[in-house]
Design a protein around this motif. Structure first.
Motif, PDB file in Angstrom:
ATOM      1  N   VAL A 113      19.202  11.307 -36.680  1.00 59.28           N
ATOM      2  CA  VAL A 113      18.735  11.906 -37.942  1.00 59.28           C
ATOM      3  C   VAL A 113      17.556  12.445 -37.882  1.00 59.28           C
ATOM      4  O   VAL A 113      16.990  13.566 -38.395  1.00 59.28           O
ATOM      5  N   ALA A 114      16.485  11.830 -37.233  1.00 63.11           N
ATOM      6  CA  ALA A 114      15.165  12.033 -36.865  1.00 63.11           C
ATOM      7  C   ALA A 114      14.872  13.294 -36.217  1.00 63.11           C
ATOM      8  O   ALA A 114      14.157  14.326 -36.429  1.00 63.11           O
ATOM      9  N   ARG A 115      15.835  13.614 -35.185  1.00 64.92           N
ATOM     10  CA  ARG A 115      15.494  14.887 -34.185  1.00 64.92           C
ATOM     11  C   ARG A 115      16.118  15.978 -35.164  1.00 64.92           C
ATOM     12  O   ARG A 115      15.583  17.125 -35.137  1.00 64.92           O
ATOM     13  N   ARG A 116      17.288  15.911 -35.957  1.00 61.79           N
ATOM     14  CA  ARG A 116      17.809  16.894 -36.830  1.00 61.79           C
ATOM     15  C   ARG A 116      16.755  17.229 -37.830  1.00 61.79           C
ATOM     16  O   ARG A 116      16.495  18.258 -38.270  1.00 61.79           O
ATOM     17  N   ALA A 117      15.796  16.020 -38.504  1.00 60.77           N
ATOM     18  CA  ALA A 117      14.894  16.474 -39.296  1.00 60.77           C
ATOM     19  C   ALA A 117      13.794  17.232 -38.670  1.00 60.77           C
ATOM     20  O   ALA A 117      13.150  18.007 -39.426  1.00 60.77           O
ATOM     21  N   GLU A 118      13.450  16.980 -37.391  1.00 61.15           N
ATOM     22  CA  GLU A 118      12.305  17.733 -36.812  1.00 61.15           C
ATOM     23  C   GLU A 118      12.729  18.985 -36.730  1.00 61.15           C
ATOM     24  O   GLU A 118      12.140  20.151 -36.904  1.00 61.15           O
ATOM     25  N   SER A 119      14.082  19.618 -36.390  1.00 55.62           N
ATOM     26  CA  SER A 119      14.488  20.690 -36.148  1.00 55.62           C
ATOM     27  C   SER A 119      14.606  21.457 -37.492  1.00 55.62           C
ATOM     28  O   SER A 119      14.311  22.556 -37.587  1.00 55.62           O
ATOM     29  N   ARG A 120      14.954  20.745 -38.654  1.00 53.78           N
ATOM     30  CA  ARG A 120      15.100  21.317 -39.895  1.00 53.78           C
ATOM     31  C   ARG A 120      13.627  21.836 -40.509  1.00 53.78           C
ATOM     32  O   ARG A 120      13.565  22.698 -41.086  1.00 53.78           O
ATOM     33  N   THR A 121      12.658  20.811 -39.918  1.00 49.48           N
ATOM     34  CA  THR A 121      11.350  21.158 -40.380  1.00 49.48           C
ATOM     35  C   THR A 121      10.759  22.602 -39.741  1.00 49.48           C
ATOM     36  O   THR A 121      10.207  23.283 -40.580  1.00 49.48           O
ATOM     37  N   ARG A 122      11.359  22.892 -38.640  1.00 49.28           N
ATOM     38  CA  ARG A 122      10.838  24.180 -38.104  1.00 49.28           C
ATOM     39  C   ARG A 122      11.712  25.464 -38.581  1.00 49.28           C
ATOM     40  O   ARG A 122      11.142  26.389 -38.893  1.00 49.28           O
ATOM     41  N   ILE A 123      13.031  24.951 -38.961  1.00 47.70           N
ATOM     42  CA  ILE A 123      13.749  25.826 -39.649  1.00 47.70           C
ATOM     43  C   ILE A 123      12.981  26.244 -41.096  1.00 47.70           C
ATOM     44  O   ILE A 123      12.748  27.492 -41.718  1.00 47.70           O
ATOM     45  N   VAL A 124      12.669  25.487 -41.793  1.00 46.54           N
ATOM     46  CA  VAL A 124      12.389  25.429 -43.105  1.00 46.54           C
ATOM     47  C   VAL A 124      10.876  26.205 -43.194  1.00 46.54           C
ATOM     48  O   VAL A 124      10.722  27.125 -43.813  1.00 46.54           O
ATOM     49  N   LYS A 125      10.131  25.806 -42.128  1.00 47.36           N
ATOM     50  CA  LYS A 125       8.737  26.450 -42.009  1.00 47.36           C
ATOM     51  C   LYS A 125       8.874  27.857 -41.681  1.00 47.36           C
ATOM     52  O   LYS A 125       8.127  28.773 -42.136  1.00 47.36           O
ATOM     53  N   ILE A 126       9.938  28.364 -40.742  1.00 45.33           N
ATOM     54  CA  ILE A 126       9.969  29.808 -40.560  1.00 45.33           C
ATOM     55  C   ILE A 126      10.642  30.432 -41.722  1.00 45.33           C
ATOM     56  O   ILE A 126      10.121  31.700 -42.019  1.00 45.33           O
ATOM     57  N   ILE A 127      11.563  30.009 -42.795  1.00 45.58           N
ATOM     58  CA  ILE A 127      12.144  30.614 -43.733  1.00 45.58           C
ATOM     59  C   ILE A 127      10.883  30.929 -44.652  1.00 45.58           C
ATOM     60  O   ILE A 127      10.563  31.986 -45.290  1.00 45.58           O
ATOM     61  N   ALA A 128       9.918  29.918 -44.859  1.00 41.09           N
ATOM     62  CA  ALA A 128       8.939  29.827 -45.666  1.00 41.09           C
ATOM     63  C   ALA A 128       7.826  30.951 -45.340  1.00 41.09           C
ATOM     64  O   ALA A 128       7.359  31.950 -46.139  1.00 41.09           O
ATOM     65  N   GLU A 129       7.503  31.127 -44.040  1.00 46.17           N
ATOM     66  CA  GLU A 129       6.749  32.180 -43.330  1.00 46.17           C
ATOM     67  C   GLU A 129       7.249  33.437 -43.698  1.00 46.17           C
ATOM     68  O   GLU A 129       6.678  34.584 -43.865  1.00 46.17           O
ATOM     69  N   GLU A 130       8.655  33.673 -43.556  1.00 46.65           N
ATOM     70  CA  GLU A 130       9.508  34.933 -43.540  1.00 46.65           C
ATOM     71  C   GLU A 130       9.117  35.285 -44.929  1.00 46.65           C
ATOM     72  O   GLU A 130       9.127  36.692 -45.348  1.00 46.65           O
ATOM     73  N   LEU A 131       9.559  34.570 -46.088  1.00 45.99           N
ATOM     74  CA  LEU A 131       9.649  34.917 -47.289  1.00 45.99           C
ATOM     75  C   LEU A 131       8.067  35.204 -47.654  1.00 45.99           C
ATOM     76  O   LEU A 131       7.917  36.370 -48.697  1.00 45.99           O
ATOM     77  N   ASP A 132       7.058  34.642 -47.150  1.00 50.60           N
ATOM     78  CA  ASP A 132       5.736  34.949 -47.794  1.00 50.60           C
ATOM     79  C   ASP A 132       5.486  36.301 -47.190  1.00 50.60           C
ATOM     80  O   ASP A 132       4.611  36.933 -47.788  1.00 50.60           O
ATOM     81  N   ALA A 133       5.682  36.459 -45.976  1.00 51.50           N
ATOM     82  CA  ALA A 133       5.665  37.856 -45.335  1.00 51.50           C
ATOM     83  C   ALA A 133       6.161  38.927 -45.949  1.00 51.50           C
ATOM     84  O   ALA A 133       5.464  40.171 -46.127  1.00 51.50           O
ATOM     85  N   SER A 134       7.245  38.671 -46.568  1.00 47.92           N
ATOM     86  CA  SER A 134       7.879  39.856 -47.416  1.00 47.92           C
ATOM     87  C   SER A 134       7.330  40.029 -48.762  1.00 47.92           C
ATOM     88  O   SER A 134       7.903  40.982 -49.507  1.00 47.92           O
ATOM     89  N   THR A 135       6.347  39.301 -49.128  1.00 41.17           N
ATOM     90  CA  THR A 135       6.059  39.417 -50.657  1.00 41.17           C
ATOM     91  C   THR A 135       4.747  40.029 -50.664  1.00 41.17           C
ATOM     92  O   THR A 135       3.998  39.970 -49.706  1.00 41.17           O
TER      93      THR A 135
END
Length: 135
Positions: A113-135
């Motif tokens: 669960v902890a390893r999946r959470a680490e991966s999810r953090t990276r995914i979430v941050k990239i999605i947020a960065e992409e959304l910020d870049a497109s606005t």
């Protein structure tokens, strides 16, 4: 933490939770010191494996029924959530949480669960960065 105030079979109760992982990117700034999220969904009654898969939106997921309720993990998007069963009051909710954490450590799932959470953090941050870049 989320809550379903009635049976998940009631559409109005399900709508109160929706699909909370779709908004994970809105909280990316909170993931600087922690990994995740792991969505805990307190259910007034319980949940079925079918309802858990339905919340995720596709059938290809790890779904485990346990003494606490149901744990769901998507190994592609790294989304994780737990349906805590019979959360009718503070005591029962606390008990369901305790049983979930006991299950995590007794089965060795805590590290996964902890390893999946680490991966999810990276995914979430990239999605947020992409959304910020497109606005």
């Amino acid at each position: 933490m989320h809550a379903v105030p009635a049976a998940l079979s009631l559409a109005a109760a399900r709508e109160l939770v929706g699909r909370p992982f779709l908004d994970d990117h809105l909280y990316a700034d909170r993931l600087k010191t922690v990994d995740g999220p792991l969505h805990l969904i307190a259910c007034h009654r319980g949940a079925t494996e079918t309802q858990a898969r339905s919340l995720l939106g596709f059938p290809d997921a790890t779904v485990v029924s346990g003494p606490f309720g149901i744990f769901v993990a998507d190994n592609v998007q790294k989304v994780q959530f737990v349906f805590l069963a019979n959360c009718r009051d503070d005591s029962q909710t606390r008990h369901a949480c305790q049983r979930f954490f006991e299950w995590l450590y007794q089965t060795g799932e805590a590290e996964i669960v902890a390893r999946r959470a680490e991966s999810r953090t990276r995914i979430v941050k990239i999605i947020a960065e992409e959304l910020d870049a497109s606005t």
